[in-house]
Design an enzyme around this catalytic site. Sequence first.
Site, PDB file in Angstrom:
ATOM      1  N   GLU A 245      85.241 -21.204 -40.205  1.00  0.00           N
ATOM      2  CA  GLU A 245      84.956 -22.242 -41.194  1.00  0.00           C
ATOM      3  C   GLU A 245      83.595 -22.862 -40.959  1.00  0.00           C
ATOM      4  OE1 GLU A 245      84.651 -26.152 -43.055  1.00  0.00           O
ATOM      5  OE2 GLU A 245      84.591 -25.701 -40.914  1.00  0.00           O
TER       6      GLU A 245
ATOM      7  N   ASP B 219      88.043 -22.649 -35.290  1.00  0.00           N
ATOM      8  CA  ASP B 219      86.727 -22.571 -34.677  1.00  0.00           C
ATOM      9  C   ASP B 219      86.076 -23.948 -34.608  1.00  0.00           C
ATOM     10  OD1 ASP B 219      86.613 -22.306 -37.554  1.00  0.00           O
ATOM     11  OD2 ASP B 219      84.465 -21.910 -37.379  1.00  0.00           O
TER      12      ASP B 219
END
Length: 400
Positions: free
Chosen positions: A152, A90
């Site tokens: 994350e 991400d």
Amino acid sequence: MSSTHTPSAHTSNAPDGRLEAAIDMLAGLVGFDTESSKSNLALVASVEAYLTACGVDYVKIANETGDKAALFLTIGPKVDGGVVLSGHTDVVPVEGQNWTSDPFTLRREGGRLFARGACDMKGFDSICLAMIPEFQKAKLSRPIHILLSYDEETTCRGPLDTIARFGVDLPRPAAVLVGEPTLMQVADAHKAVVTYRTTVHGHEAHSSKPYLGANAVEAACDLVCELYRFGAALALQGDPSGRFDPPASTIEVGVIHGGSARNILAKQCAFDWEFRSLPHVPQNLALAHLESYIARVALPKLTRYAKDAYIETVSEVEVPGLRPEPGSQAESLALKLARSNHTISVPFASEAGQFQAAGAPTVVVGPGSIDQAHQPDEYIEIAQMEAGIAFMRRLAAEMS
């Protein structure tokens, strides 16, 4: 790698060939908009196609809602004692940032590779994936695992479902290397982060008669000031290790909103805040201080004229810190591969603490500088990609 192109699994093993394979891989990965609020499944499917072409066994581990997934793959024997190379898929948003080119199209210019996520941290992901053919040829005696996770940038909880399976139906690793950008220096420590929302529930009344209500804005401002007073006290305590910048646990309030009009005592006011604690400091220290102040000072004042007023704090994200573990397998291995004799600490949080909390020795080491992350025209130096590839070649030799 993209929705229309999957790189060959048979790229040349020459150093420049592997570098170009990694850059090609990076071009594919950054082509997927995997902002944390969006699905990463298209990227995952593209990586799956590449892994199938390579003949690599992998496990896809979906989240509860099924709109995101992690990939855990193994090169070498399926035994305990291997090394996990951990990277997230991400990225942070690009909205409102002034980019000079399409953030989801890799731009190569002047020894740099520009794109959202090029540095944080699809550059590391690309190196790991591009190195698979070399890992396969190395005749590993212990496995190299690659974990590609999600979320994350928001919660650092993306790898937890995978971690829970270590030693159950997945091999238990001897070391974890998290590839956040450290300029290939080995980081053995970072702060923990906890984020909160505190909401003051007051009682509306006309501002000319404050004794008829309870002003939520007034109470919230008092709490914010108390948090900063406590932050100043923490700054005076400093950092006994002398390793962190800034050298103390910190508190910041980022958002505050409440009230409806200047002449109405506010019914509600909320503020979002965070506590970044040094590794030896309890993660709940700031919350405990605030709750004590609320009980002793803020709540009695708020409820003087409105007994139904109250204050609540909700924990939103809890990211454990990374504690130094001198001499651990992760530290010893990473220092050897990095050809270094010292570790550093980093100011940002990562998934590393999640692995460490589960009993896996962990350090952070990856290409690129965190100074280039999260900003317009994010980039990674090609020289850092080369350094990452050299690191991975030494890992393959060490595990053979």
